[in-house]
Design an enzyme around this catalytic site. Structure first.
Site, short mmCIF file in Angstrom:
data_model
loop_
_atom_site.label_atom_id
_atom_site.label_comp_id
_atom_site.label_asym_id
_atom_site.label_seq_id
_atom_site.Cartn_x
_atom_site.Cartn_y
_atom_site.Cartn_z
N SER A 140 4.05 -34.12 27.30
CA SER A 140 3.85 -33.41 28.56
C SER A 140 3.16 -32.07 28.32
CB SER A 140 5.20 -33.15 29.24
OG SER A 140 5.07 -32.30 30.36
N TYR A 153 13.35 -29.63 28.76
CA TYR A 153 12.26 -30.61 28.78
C TYR A 153 11.13 -30.17 27.86
CZ TYR A 153 9.12 -34.04 31.00
OH TYR A 153 8.26 -35.10 31.25
#
Length: 242
Positions: A140, A153
């Site tokens: 990501s 995350y």
């Protein structure tokens, strides 16, 4: 026969990847945790298009569940092996760090980072024995740039990026490649709670990405044509961060 295994393959980017690989002629195994209806719908869509698909439910955060599922699959496929692994499964539990709970931290790292470790360790053995394999990790922008409210995350995805680079060097002599793709904002269930109207103003391309665009990149890295690309992280974010 060479199979592709896509974790978190029932929805979003995982679904698009599974459908793209199947369209290219590769039998696909879709892993999912609990959404059986979505997994069965994706399987039906692949088969309706002429592809081959199997479902393999397990929680990527549970090493015992992974081992049991893989043993079962291998027992049923004695002449086959998993030649392509797409580590896509991941969850978000956003919160600013000062308010982040232990559960929010551990659940995100368990699914994304530990899940990558447990499953890849298991599957890469077969690739090395066969002297061929493709591993593609869906990371990501959050793991490259860092995103406020996503310390967990960002940490998980950044760790997978580091692992990608290290593992690529370990297995390259066995003709196994390991790469990562780092999507920015892509229109999926995971981003549906974001303010797309405001966020796309920050993106030079002026829009969110499509899961199919990420899938096309994954499919190339998973192909035989990508044999000399390994240890790379490819951004796909519309110019948001370069």
């Amino acid at each position: 026969m060479e199979y592709a295994l896509v974790t978190g393959g029932s929805r979003g980017i995982g679904r698009a990847v599974a459908m793209r690989l199947a369209a290219g002629g590769m039998p696909v195994i879709i892993n999912y945790k609990s959404n059986t209806a979505a997994a069965e719908e994706t399987k039906a869509a692949i088969e309706a298009a002429g592809g081959v698909c199997e479902l393999l439910p397990f929680d990527t955060a549970d090493p015992k569940a992974i081992e049991a599922a893989m043993e079962q699959w291998e027992a049923q496929h004695t002449d086959d092996y998993i030649a392509v692994l797409v580590n896509n499964a991941g969850i978000r539990q956003d919160n600013i760090m000062v308010f982040m709970t232990d559960e929010q931290w551990h659940s995100v790292l368990d699914t994304t980072l530990n899940g990558f470790f447990y499953l890849t360790r298991r599957v890469v053995k077969g690739m090395m024995t066969k002297r061929y394999g493709r591993i593609v990790n869906v990371v990501s922008l959050s793991g490259i740039k860092g995103m406020p409210g996503q310390t967990n995350y960002s940490a998980a995805k950044a760790a997978v990026i580091g692992a990608t680079k290290a593992l690529a060097q370990e297995v390259a002599p066995r003709k196994v490649t390991v790469n990562a793709v780092a999507p920015g904002f892509v229109a999926t269930d995971m981003t549906k709670d974001l303010d797309e109207g405001e966020l796309k103003k920050l993106i030079p391309a002026g829009r969110f990405g499509k899961p199919e665009e990420v899938a096309a990149l994954v499919a190339f890295l998973a192909s035989k044509e990508a044999a000399y690309i390994t240890g790379e992280v490819v951004n796909i974010n519309g110019g948001l961060y370069t």
